[in-house]
Design a protein around this motif. Sequence first.
Motif, short mmCIF file in Angstrom:
data_model
loop_
_atom_site.label_atom_id
_atom_site.label_comp_id
_atom_site.label_asym_id
_atom_site.label_seq_id
_atom_site.Cartn_x
_atom_site.Cartn_y
_atom_site.Cartn_z
N GLU A 257 0.83 -1.22 0.00
CA GLU A 257 0.00 0.00 0.00
C GLU A 257 0.85 1.25 0.00
O GLU A 257 0.52 2.26 -0.63
CB GLU A 257 -0.93 0.00 1.21
N TRP A 258 1.97 1.17 0.73
CA TRP A 258 2.90 2.31 0.76
C TRP A 258 3.45 2.56 -0.66
O TRP A 258 3.45 3.69 -1.14
CB TRP A 258 4.05 2.02 1.73
N LEU A 259 3.90 1.46 -1.33
CA LEU A 259 4.48 1.61 -2.66
C LEU A 259 3.44 2.12 -3.67
O LEU A 259 3.74 2.97 -4.51
CB LEU A 259 5.08 0.28 -3.13
N ALA A 260 2.20 1.63 -3.53
CA ALA A 260 1.13 2.12 -4.41
C ALA A 260 0.90 3.61 -4.19
O ALA A 260 0.68 4.37 -5.14
CB ALA A 260 -0.16 1.33 -4.16
N ALA A 261 0.98 4.04 -2.92
CA ALA A 261 0.78 5.46 -2.60
C ALA A 261 1.93 6.31 -3.16
O ALA A 261 1.71 7.43 -3.62
CB ALA A 261 0.66 5.65 -1.09
N VAL A 262 3.16 5.76 -3.13
CA VAL A 262 4.29 6.46 -3.74
C VAL A 262 4.00 6.71 -5.22
O VAL A 262 4.17 7.83 -5.73
CB VAL A 262 5.61 5.66 -3.59
N HIS A 263 3.53 5.66 -5.90
CA HIS A 263 3.22 5.81 -7.33
C HIS A 263 2.07 6.79 -7.56
O HIS A 263 2.09 7.56 -8.53
CB HIS A 263 2.94 4.44 -7.96
N ASP A 264 1.07 6.79 -6.67
CA ASP A 264 -0.03 7.76 -6.78
C ASP A 264 0.51 9.19 -6.64
O ASP A 264 0.09 10.10 -7.37
CB ASP A 264 -1.08 7.53 -5.68
N GLY A 265 1.41 9.38 -5.69
CA GLY A 265 2.00 10.71 -5.47
C GLY A 265 2.79 11.17 -6.68
O GLY A 265 2.70 12.34 -7.09
N ILE A 266 3.54 10.24 -7.27
CA ILE A 266 4.31 10.59 -8.48
C ILE A 266 3.35 10.96 -9.60
O ILE A 266 3.54 11.98 -10.29
CB ILE A 266 5.22 9.41 -8.90
N ALA A 275 6.77 10.80 -16.06
CA ALA A 275 5.90 10.10 -15.10
C ALA A 275 6.16 8.59 -15.06
O ALA A 275 5.85 7.94 -14.07
CB ALA A 275 4.44 10.38 -15.42
N GLN A 276 6.72 8.04 -16.14
CA GLN A 276 6.97 6.59 -16.19
C GLN A 276 8.41 6.22 -15.82
O GLN A 276 8.84 5.09 -16.05
CB GLN A 276 6.65 6.06 -17.61
N THR A 277 9.15 7.16 -15.26
CA THR A 277 10.52 6.88 -14.84
C THR A 277 10.54 5.66 -13.90
O THR A 277 9.74 5.61 -12.96
CB THR A 277 11.11 8.11 -14.10
N PRO A 278 11.42 4.68 -14.15
CA PRO A 278 11.44 3.50 -13.28
C PRO A 278 11.77 3.85 -11.83
O PRO A 278 12.67 4.64 -11.57
CB PRO A 278 12.55 2.63 -13.88
N ILE A 279 11.02 3.22 -10.92
CA ILE A 279 11.26 3.37 -9.47
C ILE A 279 11.67 1.98 -8.98
O ILE A 279 10.88 1.04 -9.06
CB ILE A 279 9.97 3.80 -8.73
#
Length: 304
Positions: A257-266, A275-279
């Motif tokens: 959920e944390w990682l999904a939220a990071v992607h939402d924030g990005i 926006a599609q830069t690899p994380i």
Amino acid sequence: MLACDIGGTKIAGGIVDGDEVRLLAQVPTPAQSGPDALIDAAWGLAQRIIDEQLASGGARPEVLAVASAGVIDPIAGRVTAATDAIAGWAGTPLRDELAARFGADVHVLNDVHAHTLGEYVHGRGRGHRSMLLIAAGTGIGGGFVVDGQLVLGQSFVAGHVGHVDVVGADDVPCSCGRTGHVEGLASGTGIEQHYLRRTGQRRTGGEIARLASTDDDARACIVAAGEALGRSIGGFLNSFDPGLVVLAGSVVRAGDEWLAAVHDGIAASAMDAVAQTPIQLAQLDNAALVGAACWADTNRKERP
Ligand SMILES: [Zn+2]
């Protein structure tokens, strides 16, 4: 090469060869005993590793590479600023003090700069031109590599990515004494403080992460932390376009959920082109030791 990593709670050391660290050892940091005691502790650890190296038939290391907490000027070899986590650390001539004990070549670098360089040269960054590393643990730090060069900054402060304003952290206090910074909401300490403000209960970051699937308050804190970090990352993508973001530190284990939220924030803050830069998650276990050795290696080769 012999390397040491001086942190606020422990000093680690080992013999570094590429991305491998042998004879890895650590001692607690005497953080409140003054710089002399701390340097003696680091040197004691270094000596122990040297003795083990000699006992195993190896050669005495010719270079000592040091990563350290605090703002480090690697050219002058000094600690230029530090928090109260290590008493009296600011102003310490770290390189000269260690060189006087070691009797040979010593190179120093900030620990997060070293972590970034290690991960760039031998970890996730291999083959990339540029990279942003974000280390989210007790605090949030980071480092930029641009076109193969570690960015130190004019005052050696570059990479303090935890200390940028972010939506959602408005009145939240930060460790630097200001308010509104992403570290205040998205670091491990920030997550614990957020949970305390919401519920009146003290829990560790690990406990809050585990509770997130059943406890709405825990989930809200984890999601707020991820979104805030993601928004700040979006801003760095827009301003630096690093092409790769590497996440390190204990907070990266906060769950899906944390990682999904990071992607939402990005997604909320990054421009379309980046926006599609690899994380990706960091790869090395002892990146600061590995990176300190890379730094020392590069600087030795550049010397006439
Ligand atoms: Zn701050």
